[in-house]
Design an enzyme around this catalytic site. Sequence first.
Site, PDB file in Angstrom:
ATOM      1  N   GLU A  47      26.514  33.262  43.812  1.00  0.00           N
ATOM      2  CA  GLU A  47      27.781  33.783  44.495  1.00  0.00           C
ATOM      3  C   GLU A  47      27.819  33.806  45.980  1.00  0.00           C
ATOM      4  OE1 GLU A  47      28.800  38.132  43.705  1.00  0.00           O
ATOM      5  OE2 GLU A  47      26.811  38.659  43.841  1.00  0.00           O
TER       6      GLU A  47
ATOM      7  N   GLU B  51      19.596  38.543  37.756  1.00  0.00           N
ATOM      8  CA  GLU B  51      20.327  39.179  38.885  1.00  0.00           C
ATOM      9  C   GLU B  51      19.924  38.060  40.157  1.00  0.00           C
ATOM     10  OE1 GLU B  51      22.515  41.013  39.805  1.00  0.00           O
ATOM     11  OE2 GLU B  51      22.029  41.794  41.857  1.00  0.00           O
TER      12      GLU B  51
ATOM     13  N   ASN C  77      48.436  47.458  44.968  1.00  0.00           N
ATOM     14  CA  ASN C  77      47.096  46.723  44.292  1.00  0.00           C
ATOM     15  C   ASN C  77      47.406  46.845  42.830  1.00  0.00           C
ATOM     16  OD1 ASN C  77      45.778  46.849  46.719  1.00  0.00           O
ATOM     17  ND2 ASN C  77      44.523  48.498  46.605  1.00  0.00           N
ATOM     18  N   GLY C  78      46.857  46.005  42.153  1.00  0.00           N
ATOM     19  CA  GLY C  78      47.039  46.521  40.580  1.00  0.00           C
ATOM     20  C   GLY C  78      47.710  45.050  40.088  1.00  0.00           C
TER      21      GLY C  78
ATOM     22  N   HIS D  16      12.645  25.496  25.310  1.00  0.00           N
ATOM     23  CA  HIS D  16      13.684  25.121  24.243  1.00  0.00           C
ATOM     24  C   HIS D  16      14.901  24.442  24.625  1.00  0.00           C
ATOM     25  CE1 HIS D  16      11.533  27.408  21.219  1.00  0.00           C
ATOM     26  NE2 HIS D  16      11.154  28.469  21.826  1.00  0.00           N
TER      27      HIS D  16
ATOM     28  N   LYS E 245      23.024  36.245  42.465  1.00  0.00           N
ATOM     29  CA  LYS E 245      22.967  36.513  44.027  1.00  0.00           C
ATOM     30  C   LYS E 245      22.991  35.211  44.707  1.00  0.00           C
ATOM     31  CE  LYS E 245      23.954  40.104  44.002  1.00  0.00           C
ATOM     32  NZ  LYS E 245      24.100  40.671  43.244  1.00  0.00           N
TER      33      LYS E 245
ATOM     34  N   TRP F 170      43.416  40.071  47.419  1.00  0.00           N
ATOM     35  CA  TRP F 170      42.533  39.281  46.669  1.00  0.00           C
ATOM     36  C   TRP F 170      43.586  38.527  45.539  1.00  0.00           C
ATOM     37  CZ3 TRP F 170      40.489  39.595  41.465  1.00  0.00           C
ATOM     38  CH2 TRP F 170      39.638  38.527  40.994  1.00  0.00           C
TER      39      TRP F 170
ATOM     40  N   CYS G 245      42.387  44.617  45.761  1.00  0.00           N
ATOM     41  CA  CYS G 245      42.931  44.540  47.333  1.00  0.00           C
ATOM     42  C   CYS G 245      42.884  45.857  47.814  1.00  0.00           C
ATOM     43  CB  CYS G 245      44.204  44.173  47.158  1.00  0.00           C
ATOM     44  SG  CYS G 245      44.814  42.790  45.826  1.00  0.00           S
TER      45      CYS G 245
ATOM     46  N   ARG H 296      37.642  44.394  50.103  1.00  0.00           N
ATOM     47  CA  ARG H 296      38.266  44.540  49.063  1.00  0.00           C
ATOM     48  C   ARG H 296      39.043  43.376  48.475  1.00  0.00           C
ATOM     49  NH1 ARG H 296      38.641  49.868  47.086  1.00  0.00           N
ATOM     50  NH2 ARG H 296      40.429  49.348  45.565  1.00  0.00           N
TER      51      ARG H 296
ATOM     52  N   LYS I 226      35.308  42.541  46.209  1.00  0.00           N
ATOM     53  CA  LYS I 226      33.885  43.335  45.866  1.00  0.00           C
ATOM     54  C   LYS I 226      34.100  43.920  44.320  1.00  0.00           C
ATOM     55  CE  LYS I 226      30.648  46.034  46.163  1.00  0.00           C
ATOM     56  NZ  LYS I 226      29.323  45.392  46.070  1.00  0.00           N
TER      57      LYS I 226
HETATM   58  C1  AGP Z   1      27.737  41.376  42.079  1.00  0.00           C
HETATM   59  O1  AGP Z   1      26.831  41.076  43.167  1.00  0.00           O
HETATM   60  C2  AGP Z   1      28.994  40.924  41.656  1.00  0.00           C
HETATM   61  N1  AGP Z   1      29.780  40.740  43.200  1.00  0.00           N
HETATM   62  C3  AGP Z   1      29.911  41.357  40.589  1.00  0.00           C
HETATM   63  O2  AGP Z   1      29.116  40.762  39.674  1.00  0.00           O
HETATM   64  C4  AGP Z   1      29.796  42.739  40.251  1.00  0.00           C
HETATM   65  O3  AGP Z   1      28.441  43.422  39.894  1.00  0.00           O
HETATM   66  C5  AGP Z   1      30.600  43.266  38.982  1.00  0.00           C
HETATM   67  O4  AGP Z   1      31.963  42.708  39.351  1.00  0.00           O
HETATM   68  C6  AGP Z   1      30.701  44.547  38.521  1.00  0.00           C
HETATM   69  O5  AGP Z   1      31.177  45.629  39.708  1.00  0.00           O
HETATM   70  P1  AGP Z   1      30.987  47.144  39.449  1.00  0.00           P
HETATM   71  O6  AGP Z   1      29.628  47.313  39.408  1.00  0.00           O
HETATM   72  O7  AGP Z   1      31.785  47.519  40.560  1.00  0.00           O
HETATM   73  O8  AGP Z   1      31.721  47.473  37.989  1.00  0.00           O
END
Ligand code: AGP
Length: 622
Positions: A495, A488, A101-102, A511, A492, A75, A2, A27, A617
């Site tokens: 998400e 990757e 936060n936390g 397989h 992308k 969040w 957050c 965030r 994020k």
């Molecule tokens: C990537 O597009 C993501 N949103 C997510 O997987 C991210 O890479 C992951 O949470 C790790 O984050 P970090 O690199 O800040 O540790």
Amino acid sequence: MCGIFGRVSTKDVVPSVVAGLRQLDYRGYDSVGVAFLRPEGMYLLRNVGPAVDLERRLQLKGFPTSTCGIGHTRWATHGGVSERNAHPHLSSNERVAVVHNGTIENYQRLRTELIALGHVFRSDTDTEVIPNLVQRALEHGAASLEDAVAEATSHIHGAYAVAVISIDHPNVIVAARNSSPLVAGMCTDGGVLLASDEAAIADLAGSILRLGDNEIITLRIQDGLTIRGQDKRATLARLQQPSVRAEDVALGDFETRMAQEIFTQPLSLAATIRSRVNPKDHSVRLGGIERVLQRVSDCRGITIVACGTSYYAALAGARLIESLARMPVHVKEASEFAYSDPILGYQDVVIGVSQSGETMDVIKALELAKVRGALVLGITNTNASAIARMVSAGVYLRVGPEFAVASTKAFSGQVTVFAMLAALLAEAGKRGVPTKTWSLIDDISRIPELVDETLLTHETVTRIARTYAHCKRMLFLGKGYGLPLALEGALKVTEIAYIDATAYGAGQLKHGPIALIEPGVPVVVIVPNDATLRTKVLSSVHEVYSRGGSVIAVASDAVMAGEDGQTITDTSAEVIVVPYVKDELAPVVYAPVVQMLALGLAEALGRNVDQPRNLAKSVTVE
Ligand code: AGP
């Protein structure tokens, strides 16, 4: 994760608190709230949705004025997404407001105890115990808000960053942290402020102070910043120049953060390699790990821990180090590693990779590695982040702050750092084939121009994205260095476009996953440049083609042919022609293709690219 923002000034702080929350939106954006101290009492407004929605409500109600306020972007972790669970949270007597936060691990017990003492709880969050603990401390003789916060935080266990205001203590914000980041700043136009993220105060702070674990800081108009237990001079000595500049956080002419971060990769990657790679004498220098280089080079093995995109970058990194430096490397999902029983000791090296430097799963994994005696290193993008502070040495990505939830430039930066590290270890350990290392170093120095060239495929990729936007699933195939990029790419697309996308090793197709191929299913294939691997991948392409799947090939040559003599163009619905690069750097140089594809799909489907549903994020909880 957050976001927290707070400001005290002789002037009205309301517009800057709202602007700070907009900047912190990435965030967490499921709900937002503010609390301002007003002569008539506490002004509280909370809203479900991103910061801009809260701003609209404030406009409709008529902006209040205030010289002291705090705000929060959420969040959700404890408690669903609702106005009553949004921060700030008030104490039972409504005289104390807190943003947090936390996670408070012992909140259930504290809540039960406080309820038994007559406190009223109005939300489902763990946070609400904090304003009530502060209220209690104030009612039981705490001499100041700072003392009350000290008393309150002494009862809570877990990771937290909190900011507290009270109508009985005008023009004061008290903040405390343990594990979660918090940075305070002196404003260039007067007053003091704080945020969970340096980027949020980049345009306001002339100097900043990063709060350490278990520290409590008081922000006042009259005497600026004071850390509890330190004299004024000691606090002032800790002020630093901000490491994020206002221009680093500007969106410029781009419509979304993600687009900006994709299309500025030539510049960000130039920063990653600047003064680190010298093709003239084939040398690489990574100042952050020089001190420990010999120990790394002599180690028994390297384990890399990471999550999400960083994990996929680590898969490419492991391959680079093994192939160039001939050292054994394992990659582990941080969340699994943290609760495993790894065979680790003094002879081992563990590298945590994290763009944010805040991911709790990675922090926990590194804590375990430290306990077992391994040398712990970090590869992160965020100066002085939790991971940067806890490791013995490390390398910064230097790609600039990344705001879009979907990580892009951090991925290419991470693989670039791994390529430099692999070359460095190959040279330090006198392992591998020198000419191979030198040639990699030459190629690393050309990354920015090659990525620039790949970005020229933008129109083609966007057209393809529009064609396939309504598919119900998408597959990605790769082999060798292409596999991490395929993984990757699938992440992308999943998400931000919410399309069910999965990646497989090309050889794995037969397989099982081949059962998913039916006419029209788009299959993105990263075609290797290595002749042997290419032949294998082209036969997978043929398998997809002959079952009616629509191959979208990412290849450096549209006429490359498989064993049967058919060219990639014959068997693919689309070929995206990218510049030639040795496979080792394909995950960096071809990354923009899968990033632009995901962006194009998300835009064609009308998704909120920078704020995909349910995500934030970085994930600062386990
Ligand atoms: C990537 O597009 C993501 N949103 C997510 O997987 C991210 O890479 C992951 O949470 C790790 O984050 P970090 O690199 O800040 O540790």
